[in-house]
Scaffold this motif. Structure first.
Motif, PDB file in Angstrom:
ATOM      1  N   VAL A 147      17.631  -1.667  -0.942  1.00 30.83           N
ATOM      2  CA  VAL A 147      17.601  -2.501  -2.146  1.00 30.83           C
ATOM      3  C   VAL A 147      18.961  -3.172  -2.317  1.00 30.83           C
ATOM      4  O   VAL A 147      19.975  -2.699  -1.793  1.00 30.83           O
ATOM      5  N   ASP A 148      18.997  -4.270  -3.034  1.00 33.65           N
ATOM      6  CA  ASP A 148      20.237  -5.033  -3.206  1.00 33.65           C
ATOM      7  C   ASP A 148      21.199  -4.402  -4.206  1.00 33.65           C
ATOM      8  O   ASP A 148      22.410  -4.579  -4.091  1.00 33.65           O
ATOM      9  N   ALA A 149      20.674  -3.690  -5.194  1.00 36.01           N
ATOM     10  CA  ALA A 149      21.549  -3.094  -6.212  1.00 36.01           C
ATOM     11  C   ALA A 149      20.884  -1.842  -6.785  1.00 36.01           C
ATOM     12  O   ALA A 149      19.657  -1.753  -6.852  1.00 36.01           O
ATOM     13  N   ILE A 150      21.722  -0.894  -7.199  1.00 31.92           N
ATOM     14  CA  ILE A 150      21.241   0.334  -7.847  1.00 31.92           C
ATOM     15  C   ILE A 150      22.076   0.546  -9.106  1.00 31.92           C
ATOM     16  O   ILE A 150      23.303   0.562  -9.051  1.00 31.92           O
ATOM     17  N   PHE A 151      21.403   0.685 -10.230  1.00 33.96           N
ATOM     18  CA  PHE A 151      22.057   1.017 -11.497  1.00 33.96           C
ATOM     19  C   PHE A 151      21.590   2.417 -11.857  1.00 33.96           C
ATOM     20  O   PHE A 151      20.404   2.689 -11.870  1.00 33.96           O
ATOM     21  N   SER A 152      22.520   3.292 -12.181  1.00 27.82           N
ATOM     22  CA  SER A 152      22.162   4.681 -12.423  1.00 27.82           C
ATOM     23  C   SER A 152      22.867   5.216 -13.666  1.00 27.82           C
ATOM     24  O   SER A 152      23.999   4.864 -13.955  1.00 27.82           O
ATOM     25  N   LYS A 153      22.166   6.084 -14.358  1.00 26.07           N
ATOM     26  CA  LYS A 153      22.741   6.802 -15.487  1.00 26.07           C
ATOM     27  C   LYS A 153      22.632   8.279 -15.139  1.00 26.07           C
ATOM     28  O   LYS A 153      21.572   8.755 -14.743  1.00 26.07           O
ATOM     29  N   SER A 154      23.691   9.006 -15.271  1.00 30.60           N
ATOM     30  CA  SER A 154      23.729  10.398 -14.836  1.00 30.60           C
ATOM     31  C   SER A 154      22.716  11.264 -15.580  1.00 30.60           C
ATOM     32  O   SER A 154      22.699  11.311 -16.803  1.00 30.60           O
TER      33      SER A 154
ATOM     34  N   MET B  37      12.825 -17.356  -3.780  1.00 30.30           N
ATOM     35  CA  MET B  37      13.238 -15.979  -3.565  1.00 30.30           C
ATOM     36  C   MET B  37      12.541 -15.088  -4.598  1.00 30.30           C
ATOM     37  O   MET B  37      12.609 -15.337  -5.797  1.00 30.30           O
ATOM     38  N   GLU B  38      11.892 -14.066  -4.106  1.00 27.77           N
ATOM     39  CA  GLU B  38      11.186 -13.132  -4.985  1.00 27.77           C
ATOM     40  C   GLU B  38      12.114 -11.985  -5.366  1.00 27.77           C
ATOM     41  O   GLU B  38      12.847 -11.456  -4.545  1.00 27.77           O
ATOM     42  N   MET B  39      12.082 -11.618  -6.648  1.00 26.34           N
ATOM     43  CA  MET B  39      12.885 -10.491  -7.129  1.00 26.34           C
ATOM     44  C   MET B  39      11.951  -9.452  -7.716  1.00 26.34           C
ATOM     45  O   MET B  39      10.917  -9.787  -8.280  1.00 26.34           O
ATOM     46  N   GLN B  40      12.351  -8.218  -7.582  1.00 24.17           N
ATOM     47  CA  GLN B  40      11.562  -7.114  -8.088  1.00 24.17           C
ATOM     48  C   GLN B  40      12.504  -6.097  -8.702  1.00 24.17           C
ATOM     49  O   GLN B  40      13.578  -5.818  -8.164  1.00 24.17           O
ATOM     50  N   MET B  41      12.103  -5.539  -9.835  1.00 24.36           N
ATOM     51  CA  MET B  41      12.907  -4.485 -10.463  1.00 24.36           C
ATOM     52  C   MET B  41      12.137  -3.175 -10.367  1.00 24.36           C
ATOM     53  O   MET B  41      10.964  -3.100 -10.727  1.00 24.36           O
ATOM     54  N   ILE B  42      12.808  -2.157  -9.865  1.00 27.92           N
ATOM     55  CA  ILE B  42      12.210  -0.839  -9.696  1.00 27.92           C
ATOM     56  C   ILE B  42      12.877   0.101 -10.688  1.00 27.92           C
ATOM     57  O   ILE B  42      14.105   0.186 -10.734  1.00 27.92           O
ATOM     58  N   THR B  43      12.095   0.810 -11.484  1.00 27.06           N
ATOM     59  CA  THR B  43      12.660   1.797 -12.402  1.00 27.06           C
ATOM     60  C   THR B  43      12.109   3.170 -12.037  1.00 27.06           C
ATOM     61  O   THR B  43      10.933   3.314 -11.704  1.00 27.06           O
ATOM     62  N   LEU B  44      12.978   4.157 -12.079  1.00 27.42           N
ATOM     63  CA  LEU B  44      12.602   5.527 -11.745  1.00 27.42           C
ATOM     64  C   LEU B  44      13.134   6.459 -12.829  1.00 27.42           C
ATOM     65  O   LEU B  44      14.190   6.216 -13.396  1.00 27.42           O
ATOM     66  N   ASP B  45      12.397   7.530 -13.098  1.00 25.50           N
ATOM     67  CA  ASP B  45      12.804   8.497 -14.119  1.00 25.50           C
ATOM     68  C   ASP B  45      12.960   9.871 -13.474  1.00 25.50           C
ATOM     69  O   ASP B  45      11.969  10.493 -13.104  1.00 25.50           O
ATOM     70  N   PRO B  46      14.193  10.365 -13.352  1.00 27.72           N
ATOM     71  CA  PRO B  46      14.387  11.683 -12.757  1.00 27.72           C
ATOM     72  C   PRO B  46      14.099  12.840 -13.708  1.00 27.72           C
ATOM     73  O   PRO B  46      14.203  13.997 -13.320  1.00 27.72           O
ATOM     74  N   ALA B  47      13.744  12.546 -14.938  1.00 32.09           N
ATOM     75  CA  ALA B  47      13.386  13.569 -15.930  1.00 32.09           C
ATOM     76  C   ALA B  47      14.484  14.627 -16.079  1.00 32.09           C
ATOM     77  O   ALA B  47      14.222  15.825 -16.087  1.00 32.09           O
ATOM     78  N   LEU B  48      15.734  14.169 -16.191  1.00 33.79           N
ATOM     79  CA  LEU B  48      16.904  15.035 -16.386  1.00 33.79           C
ATOM     80  C   LEU B  48      17.121  16.028 -15.236  1.00 33.79           C
ATOM     81  O   LEU B  48      17.715  17.076 -15.425  1.00 33.79           O
ATOM     82  N   ASP B  49      16.633  15.679 -14.051  1.00 35.86           N
ATOM     83  CA  ASP B  49      16.774  16.551 -12.878  1.00 35.86           C
ATOM     84  C   ASP B  49      17.724  15.877 -11.890  1.00 35.86           C
ATOM     85  O   ASP B  49      17.379  14.868 -11.274  1.00 35.86           O
ATOM     86  N   GLN B  50      18.910  16.431 -11.743  1.00 32.41           N
ATOM     87  CA  GLN B  50      19.931  15.816 -10.889  1.00 32.41           C
ATOM     88  C   GLN B  50      19.489  15.736  -9.432  1.00 32.41           C
ATOM     89  O   GLN B  50      19.708  14.733  -8.763  1.00 32.41           O
TER      90      GLN B  50
END
Length: 56
Positions: A29-36, A1-14
């Motif tokens: 995607v299987d999971a989403i981790f978010s910081k406000s 099983m292949e796993m991939q991690m995707i990271t995104l930067d909203p640059a403080l823009d909601q």
């Protein structure tokens, strides 16, 4: 099983963060981790206000 991690930067823009999350949901995607983004931008605003008060 292949796993991939995707990271995104909203640059403080909601709105940008919301769009990025919508795109991740579309990709099923299987999971989403978010910081406000709003929390970080409010902290930055608070720090700027404190600095301004020191110089008044």
């Amino acid at each position: 099983m292949e796993m991939q991690m995707i990271t995104l930067d909203p640059a403080l823009d909601q709105k940008k963060q919301n769009e990025q999350i919508k795109q991740l949901v579309k990709r099923k995607v299987d999971a989403i981790f978010s910081k406000s983004s709003r929390l970080e931008s409010s902290r930055a605003w608070t720090c700027r206000q404190r600095r301004k008060r020191r110089f008044l």
